[in-house]
Write a protein that holds these residues in place. Structure first.
Motif, PDB file in Angstrom:
ATOM      1  N   GLN A 190     -25.173  10.693  71.114  1.00 26.16           N
ATOM      2  CA  GLN A 190     -24.331   9.609  71.612  1.00 26.16           C
ATOM      3  C   GLN A 190     -24.783   9.161  72.997  1.00 26.16           C
ATOM      4  N   ASN A 191     -25.216  10.103  73.804  1.00 23.33           N
ATOM      5  CA  ASN A 191     -25.751   9.758  75.120  1.00 23.33           C
ATOM      6  C   ASN A 191     -27.000   8.898  74.979  1.00 23.33           C
ATOM      7  N   ALA A 192     -27.873   9.261  74.040  1.00 25.81           N
ATOM      8  CA  ALA A 192     -29.100   8.495  73.813  1.00 25.81           C
ATOM      9  C   ALA A 192     -28.789   7.087  73.314  1.00 25.81           C
ATOM     10  N   CYS A 193     -27.725   6.949  72.523  1.00 28.15           N
ATOM     11  CA  CYS A 193     -27.311   5.622  72.050  1.00 28.15           C
ATOM     12  C   CYS A 193     -26.961   4.718  73.226  1.00 28.15           C
ATOM     13  N   TYR A 194     -26.143   5.221  74.134  1.00 25.80           N
ATOM     14  CA  TYR A 194     -25.718   4.385  75.257  1.00 25.80           C
ATOM     15  C   TYR A 194     -26.851   4.150  76.248  1.00 25.80           C
ATOM     16  N   LEU A 195     -27.750   5.124  76.388  1.00 32.39           N
ATOM     17  CA  LEU A 195     -28.923   4.904  77.237  1.00 32.39           C
ATOM     18  C   LEU A 195     -29.785   3.797  76.646  1.00 32.39           C
ATOM     19  N   ALA A 196     -29.967   3.802  75.324  1.00 30.70           N
ATOM     20  CA  ALA A 196     -30.753   2.756  74.666  1.00 30.70           C
ATOM     21  C   ALA A 196     -30.107   1.384  74.849  1.00 30.70           C
ATOM     22  N   LEU A 197     -28.786   1.332  74.779  1.00 34.44           N
ATOM     23  CA  LEU A 197     -28.093   0.063  75.000  1.00 34.44           C
ATOM     24  C   LEU A 197     -28.286  -0.411  76.432  1.00 34.44           C
ATOM     25  N   GLU A 198     -28.242   0.519  77.384  1.00 27.24           N
ATOM     26  CA  GLU A 198     -28.461   0.156  78.784  1.00 27.24           C
ATOM     27  C   GLU A 198     -29.871  -0.388  78.997  1.00 27.24           C
ATOM     28  N   ASP A 207     -27.619   1.842  66.404  1.00 32.10           N
ATOM     29  CA  ASP A 207     -26.672   2.513  65.519  1.00 32.10           C
ATOM     30  C   ASP A 207     -27.374   3.007  64.259  1.00 32.10           C
ATOM     31  N   GLU A 208     -28.208   2.144  63.678  1.00 33.42           N
ATOM     32  CA  GLU A 208     -28.932   2.535  62.459  1.00 33.42           C
ATOM     33  C   GLU A 208     -29.892   3.678  62.741  1.00 33.42           C
ATOM     34  N   LEU A 223     -19.405   5.782  64.347  1.00 34.27           N
ATOM     35  CA  LEU A 223     -18.521   6.941  64.358  1.00 34.27           C
ATOM     36  C   LEU A 223     -17.581   6.889  65.563  1.00 34.27           C
ATOM     37  N   ILE A 224     -18.117   6.570  66.724  1.00 32.86           N
ATOM     38  CA  ILE A 224     -17.291   6.473  67.932  1.00 32.86           C
ATOM     39  C   ILE A 224     -16.233   5.395  67.758  1.00 32.86           C
ATOM     40  N   ASN A 225     -16.618   4.267  67.206  1.00 34.00           N
ATOM     41  CA  ASN A 225     -15.654   3.183  67.017  1.00 34.00           C
ATOM     42  C   ASN A 225     -14.569   3.544  66.011  1.00 34.00           C
ATOM     43  N   SER A 226     -14.918   4.326  64.989  1.00 34.81           N
ATOM     44  CA  SER A 226     -13.918   4.711  63.992  1.00 34.81           C
ATOM     45  C   SER A 226     -12.924   5.710  64.558  1.00 34.81           C
ATOM     46  N   VAL A 227     -13.393   6.622  65.397  1.00 32.46           N
ATOM     47  CA  VAL A 227     -12.499   7.584  66.049  1.00 32.46           C
ATOM     48  C   VAL A 227     -11.692   6.896  67.147  1.00 32.46           C
ATOM     49  N   GLY A 228     -12.355   6.001  67.860  1.00 38.11           N
ATOM     50  CA  GLY A 228     -11.734   5.298  68.992  1.00 38.11           C
ATOM     51  C   GLY A 228     -12.445   5.674  70.276  1.00 38.11           C
ATOM     52  N   PRO A 229     -13.075   4.708  70.963  1.00 32.23           N
ATOM     53  CA  PRO A 229     -13.809   5.037  72.202  1.00 32.23           C
ATOM     54  C   PRO A 229     -12.952   5.743  73.240  1.00 32.23           C
ATOM     55  N   LYS A 230     -11.676   5.385  73.360  1.00 34.88           N
ATOM     56  CA  LYS A 230     -10.815   6.038  74.345  1.00 34.88           C
ATOM     57  C   LYS A 230     -10.613   7.507  73.996  1.00 34.88           C
ATOM     58  N   THR A 231     -10.438   7.790  72.705  1.00 37.56           N
ATOM     59  CA  THR A 231     -10.259   9.181  72.270  1.00 37.56           C
ATOM     60  C   THR A 231     -11.522   9.986  72.528  1.00 37.56           C
ATOM     61  N   ARG A 255     -21.006   8.551  79.649  1.00 40.32           N
ATOM     62  CA  ARG A 255     -19.781   8.280  80.389  1.00 40.32           C
ATOM     63  C   ARG A 255     -19.623   6.790  80.654  1.00 40.32           C
ATOM     64  N   ARG A 256     -20.714   6.156  81.108  1.00 40.38           N
ATOM     65  CA  ARG A 256     -20.645   4.722  81.409  1.00 40.38           C
ATOM     66  C   ARG A 256     -20.368   3.908  80.153  1.00 40.38           C
ATOM     67  N   GLY A 257     -21.037   4.270  79.052  1.00 37.17           N
ATOM     68  CA  GLY A 257     -20.873   3.518  77.821  1.00 37.17           C
ATOM     69  C   GLY A 257     -19.463   3.610  77.273  1.00 37.17           C
ATOM     70  N   LEU A 258     -18.891   4.805  77.286  1.00 34.60           N
ATOM     71  CA  LEU A 258     -17.535   4.981  76.785  1.00 34.60           C
ATOM     72  C   LEU A 258     -16.514   4.294  77.694  1.00 34.60           C
ATOM     73  N   ALA A 259     -16.859   4.162  78.968  1.00 32.73           N
ATOM     74  CA  ALA A 259     -15.969   3.482  79.910  1.00 32.73           C
ATOM     75  C   ALA A 259     -16.128   1.970  79.858  1.00 32.73           C
ATOM     76  N   GLY A 260     -17.116   1.487  79.076  1.00 28.55           N
ATOM     77  CA  GLY A 260     -17.338   0.054  78.959  1.00 28.55           C
ATOM     78  C   GLY A 260     -17.970  -0.572  80.174  1.00 28.55           C
ATOM     79  N   GLU A 261     -18.719   0.224  80.947  1.00 30.29           N
ATOM     80  CA  GLU A 261     -19.364  -0.325  82.140  1.00 30.29           C
ATOM     81  C   GLU A 261     -20.581  -1.165  81.755  1.00 30.29           C
ATOM     82  N   PRO A 262     -20.911  -2.171  82.549  1.00 32.46           N
ATOM     83  CA  PRO A 262     -22.004  -3.085  82.189  1.00 32.46           C
ATOM     84  C   PRO A 262     -23.329  -2.358  82.015  1.00 32.46           C
TER      85      PRO A 262
END
Length: 318
Positions: A190-198, A207-208, A223-231, A255-262
């Motif tokens: 999940q960390n690698a996903c948000y790093l790639a998005l950054e 995601d794929e 998976l994160i979206n189905s559980v809920g990013p806040k959760t 942390r940044r990705g789950l917080a919705g930071e740019p």
């Protein structure tokens, strides 16, 4: 007392009455699972209208069970709660809220003190209540059939293990070092996903690609979206807080990705998610947090693993 046969008999008897405190999807699912396995279940909520919706939802699913399967539906603060053998706390992932609820129930419930379980996905038993065990269920129970059980002391494990196994669940015993291991295995992915998005990569492509590991062929952002990013963020915050500082720093993209930071933009190659997942599993095995057969079974039941850790290690030559 150990020398009191009558008391020992009462302690070993299988509990059959439960109070589920929480009317969200997890509380509903756990209560339904207990009712289908012979328990008499009551639900506790804060809102009468939500309780009525829960009653209708459960009624449609309990038609084949006897009327006595349900003990009733109660609002927090009701003066007459039923005596129960088990309390399952299933409210939002908020430490103070959970503590206050458990303390109030201890005062309000009649009869002998019940077994206390919390469905928290990130708090340790001692953080919530001195005689509580954590039962981290995985939704939906009818498909996963799995629960992580974290106890403060080994002596506290016997009764929770017995009652959970009695309902047909696989119980993965954990201590504070290994607590919530199955969620934590996914943190590097999940960390690698948000790093790639950054770094400017396309979200759908990331995601794929994140489902590349046969040990966990699940798209992590979905998976994160189905559980809920806040959760997920609330749980991840607690997992990271228990890591050594240097290790936790590496998870800043998560942390940044789950917080919705740019996000920033600096194109890089797509992460090797298969190797990340295997590395995460091997680290858990090397640390003695889980054994190989248990890991393989849990990954198959929970994440649909298509291979074993040993087979994946051979495939990737690691």
């Amino acid at each position: 007392p150990e020398d009191d046969p009558e008391a020992a008999g009462r302690m070993s008897a299988a509990p059959d009455r439960a109070l589920v405190a929480g009317t969200g999807k997890m509380g509903r699912n756990i209560g339904l699972h207990l009712a289908r396995n012979g328990w008499r279940v009551a639900w506790l909520g804060r809102d009468q209208e939500r309780l009525e919706r829960t009653a209708r939802w459960l009624g449609r699913r309990l038609r084949k069970l006897p009327d006595e399967a349900a003990l009733g539906f109660f609002c927090l603060g009701d003066p007459e709660l039923p005596a129960v053998d088990l309390v399952v706390e299933a409210v939002e992932e908020d430490l103070q809220r959970k503590r206050e609820l458990l303390a109030s129930l201890e005062q309000a419930l009649p009869g002998p003190a019940p077994i206390l379980l919390s469905t928290t996905s990130s708090f340790l038993p001692g953080e919530l209540h001195p005689r509580l065990s954590v039962a981290h269920f995985f939704y939906p129970l009818e498909y996963t059939g799995l629960v992580e059980l974290i106890v403060a002391r080994e002596a506290d494990a016997r009764k929770p293990v017995q009652l959970l196994e009695r309902t047909g669940l696989m119980v993965l015993r954990q201590d504070e070092r290994s607590a919530f291991l199955l969620n934590r295995l996914l943190l590097p992915l999940q960390n690698a996903c948000y790093l790639a998005l950054e770094q400017g990569m396309d979200a759908e492509a990331v995601d794929e690609a994140s489902a590349a590991s046969p040990l966990c062929p699940l798209e992590q952002l979905s998976l994160i979206n189905s559980v809920g990013p806040k959760t997920v963020a609330a749980a991840a915050q607690n997992y990271l807080a228990r890591m050594p500082a240097g290790e936790a720093d590496a998870y800043e993209p998560l942390r940044r990705g789950l917080a919705g930071e740019p996000a920033t933009s600096a194109n890089q190659p797509m992460p090797d998610f298969a190797r990340l997942m295997l590395t995460s599993c091997l680290h858990a095995l090397e640390q003695g947090l889980i054994d190989g057969p248990t890991l393989d079974t849990a990954l198959k039941k929970l994440y649909g693993a298509e291979t074993t850790a040993a087979e994946e290690r051979e495939r990737l030559n690691m």
